[in-house]
Design an enzyme around this catalytic site. Sequence first.
Site, PDB file in Angstrom:
ATOM      1  N   ARG A 118     -12.351  80.157 -57.145  1.00 24.74           N
ATOM      2  CA  ARG A 118     -13.735  80.266 -56.688  1.00 24.74           C
ATOM      3  C   ARG A 118     -14.422  78.913 -56.594  1.00 24.74           C
ATOM      4  O   ARG A 118     -15.575  78.847 -56.174  1.00 24.74           O
ATOM      5  CB  ARG A 118     -14.512  81.142 -57.672  1.00 24.74           C
ATOM      6  CG  ARG A 118     -14.842  82.546 -57.155  1.00 24.74           C
ATOM      7  CD  ARG A 118     -15.589  83.209 -58.276  1.00 24.74           C
ATOM      8  NE  ARG A 118     -16.356  84.359 -57.961  1.00 24.74           N
ATOM      9  CZ  ARG A 118     -15.932  85.616 -58.068  1.00 24.74           C
ATOM     10  NH1 ARG A 118     -14.692  85.887 -58.360  1.00 24.74           N
ATOM     11  NH2 ARG A 118     -16.777  86.615 -57.867  1.00 24.74           N
ATOM     12  N   ARG A 163     -23.403  99.808 -54.387  1.00 25.14           N
ATOM     13  CA  ARG A 163     -22.484  99.717 -55.523  1.00 25.14           C
ATOM     14  C   ARG A 163     -23.243  99.747 -56.853  1.00 25.14           C
ATOM     15  O   ARG A 163     -22.769 100.312 -57.828  1.00 25.14           O
ATOM     16  CB  ARG A 163     -21.660  98.423 -55.418  1.00 25.14           C
ATOM     17  CG  ARG A 163     -20.633  98.300 -56.522  1.00 25.14           C
ATOM     18  CD  ARG A 163     -19.633  97.202 -56.236  1.00 25.14           C
ATOM     19  NE  ARG A 163     -20.150  95.886 -56.566  1.00 25.14           N
ATOM     20  CZ  ARG A 163     -19.506  94.751 -56.314  1.00 25.14           C
ATOM     21  NH1 ARG A 163     -18.345  94.772 -55.695  1.00 25.14           N
ATOM     22  NH2 ARG A 163     -20.015  93.590 -56.651  1.00 25.14           N
ATOM     23  N   ARG A 196     -22.859  98.334 -62.241  1.00 25.20           N
ATOM     24  CA  ARG A 196     -22.562  96.949 -62.625  1.00 25.20           C
ATOM     25  C   ARG A 196     -23.877  96.220 -62.785  1.00 25.20           C
ATOM     26  O   ARG A 196     -24.662  96.113 -61.846  1.00 25.20           O
ATOM     27  CB  ARG A 196     -21.710  96.267 -61.536  1.00 25.20           C
ATOM     28  CG  ARG A 196     -20.234  96.302 -61.852  1.00 25.20           C
ATOM     29  CD  ARG A 196     -19.435  95.644 -60.777  1.00 25.20           C
ATOM     30  NE  ARG A 196     -19.668  94.208 -60.658  1.00 25.20           N
ATOM     31  CZ  ARG A 196     -18.851  93.400 -59.999  1.00 25.20           C
ATOM     32  NH1 ARG A 196     -17.770  93.873 -59.411  1.00 25.20           N
ATOM     33  NH2 ARG A 196     -19.106  92.118 -59.921  1.00 25.20           N
ATOM     34  N   ARG A 222     -25.632  85.191 -57.159  1.00 32.05           N
ATOM     35  CA  ARG A 222     -24.180  85.182 -56.876  1.00 32.05           C
ATOM     36  C   ARG A 222     -23.910  84.755 -55.431  1.00 32.05           C
ATOM     37  O   ARG A 222     -22.930  84.086 -55.148  1.00 32.05           O
ATOM     38  CB  ARG A 222     -23.584  86.563 -57.182  1.00 32.05           C
ATOM     39  CG  ARG A 222     -23.490  86.807 -58.689  1.00 32.05           C
ATOM     40  CD  ARG A 222     -23.270  88.262 -59.032  1.00 32.05           C
ATOM     41  NE  ARG A 222     -22.053  88.792 -58.466  1.00 32.05           N
ATOM     42  CZ  ARG A 222     -21.905  90.054 -58.060  1.00 32.05           C
ATOM     43  NH1 ARG A 222     -22.911  90.901 -58.139  1.00 32.05           N
ATOM     44  NH2 ARG A 222     -20.765  90.443 -57.574  1.00 32.05           N
TER      45      ARG A 222
HETATM   46  P1  AMP Z   1     -15.993  89.638 -59.239  1.00 34.12           P
HETATM   47  O1  AMP Z   1     -15.582  90.948 -59.794  1.00 34.12           O
HETATM   48  O2  AMP Z   1     -14.836  88.905 -58.589  1.00 34.12           O
HETATM   49  O3  AMP Z   1     -17.196  89.732 -58.340  1.00 34.12           O
HETATM   50  O4  AMP Z   1     -16.433  88.715 -60.487  1.00 34.12           O
HETATM   51  C1  AMP Z   1     -17.493  89.102 -61.340  1.00 34.12           C
HETATM   52  C2  AMP Z   1     -17.953  87.933 -62.180  1.00 34.12           C
HETATM   53  O5  AMP Z   1     -16.864  87.429 -62.960  1.00 34.12           O
HETATM   54  C3  AMP Z   1     -18.452  86.721 -61.402  1.00 34.12           C
HETATM   55  O6  AMP Z   1     -19.817  86.849 -61.023  1.00 34.12           O
HETATM   56  C4  AMP Z   1     -18.241  85.608 -62.432  1.00 34.12           C
HETATM   57  O7  AMP Z   1     -19.228  85.646 -63.440  1.00 34.12           O
HETATM   58  C5  AMP Z   1     -16.929  85.998 -63.063  1.00 34.12           C
HETATM   59  N1  AMP Z   1     -15.764  85.444 -62.347  1.00 34.12           N
HETATM   60  C6  AMP Z   1     -14.789  86.142 -61.688  1.00 34.12           C
HETATM   61  N2  AMP Z   1     -13.868  85.324 -61.151  1.00 34.12           N
HETATM   62  C7  AMP Z   1     -14.260  84.054 -61.479  1.00 34.12           C
HETATM   63  C8  AMP Z   1     -13.722  82.768 -61.221  1.00 34.12           C
HETATM   64  N3  AMP Z   1     -12.600  82.604 -60.488  1.00 34.12           N
HETATM   65  N4  AMP Z   1     -14.400  81.695 -61.713  1.00 34.12           N
HETATM   66  C9  AMP Z   1     -15.513  81.837 -62.441  1.00 34.12           C
HETATM   67  N5  AMP Z   1     -16.076  83.023 -62.717  1.00 34.12           N
HETATM   68  C10 AMP Z   1     -15.458  84.129 -62.248  1.00 34.12           C
END
Ligand code: AMP
Length: 201
Positions: free
Chosen positions: A89, A128, A134, A145
């Site tokens: 990311r 969602r 969530r 985000r």
């Molecule tokens: P997601 O389910 O991929 O939308 O991730 C949810 C949350 O997890 C994000 O908003 C971040 O807080 C954390 N997160 C997930 N993947 C990463 C990553 N590669 N680097 C940093 N934080 C992450």
Amino acid sequence: MLIILLGPPGAGKGTQSKRLVQYLDAIHLSTGDLLRDAVRAGTPLGKLAESYLAEGKLVPDELVVKLIADRLSLPDCKTNSVLLDGFPRTLEQARALDAMLAEHDLSLDVVLALQVDRDELLRRLAKRSTIEDRTDDDPQTVAKRMDIYLAQTAPLVEYYERRGILKRINGMGSTDEVFERIRQAVDEARSRERSTDSFRR
Ligand code: AMP
């Protein structure tokens, strides 16, 4: 095969990942899922990551890099297809991934970048937040985000484009329509991988 699925929050990464994992019988490495599990289980990683997730901020690179490095070093990642969902990311994570792959003699086949209009993203996230409960899907956290995605993650599209392994996927439309586009891109990458292998032999 080793595949990355990139996309802004609400682009359908989770939904499409599930289908792609089934299609390829691949290992699904979702940093979001792994972090949420760690928070629920109250592990040391979960305790460190909890506030970042709640506030919609990125968890520090070193924590997620270690999470993925530990998993990618297991032998099943050599013998199975792997889908990275939500990682990398940041550019720093992408560089760390390059180093890990080199260490394990693995290579990336394709990076799929899901592209969805901002209005549609906001509509999907609002839906969602009522279905999945969530807490990071509330409007304020969603806005944060999105900003983080644009500033930190969107540059990865160019990073992988320069390598010639980026495939932009139109993420608008039904789940089936989007999956069909993904399947085609993956099949193309798979046939390229096969012809390179036979060339090497
Ligand atoms: P997601 O389910 O991929 O939308 O991730 C949810 C949350 O997890 C994000 O908003 C971040 O807080 C954390 N997160 C997930 N993947 C990463 C990553 N590669 N680097 C940093 N934080 C992450």
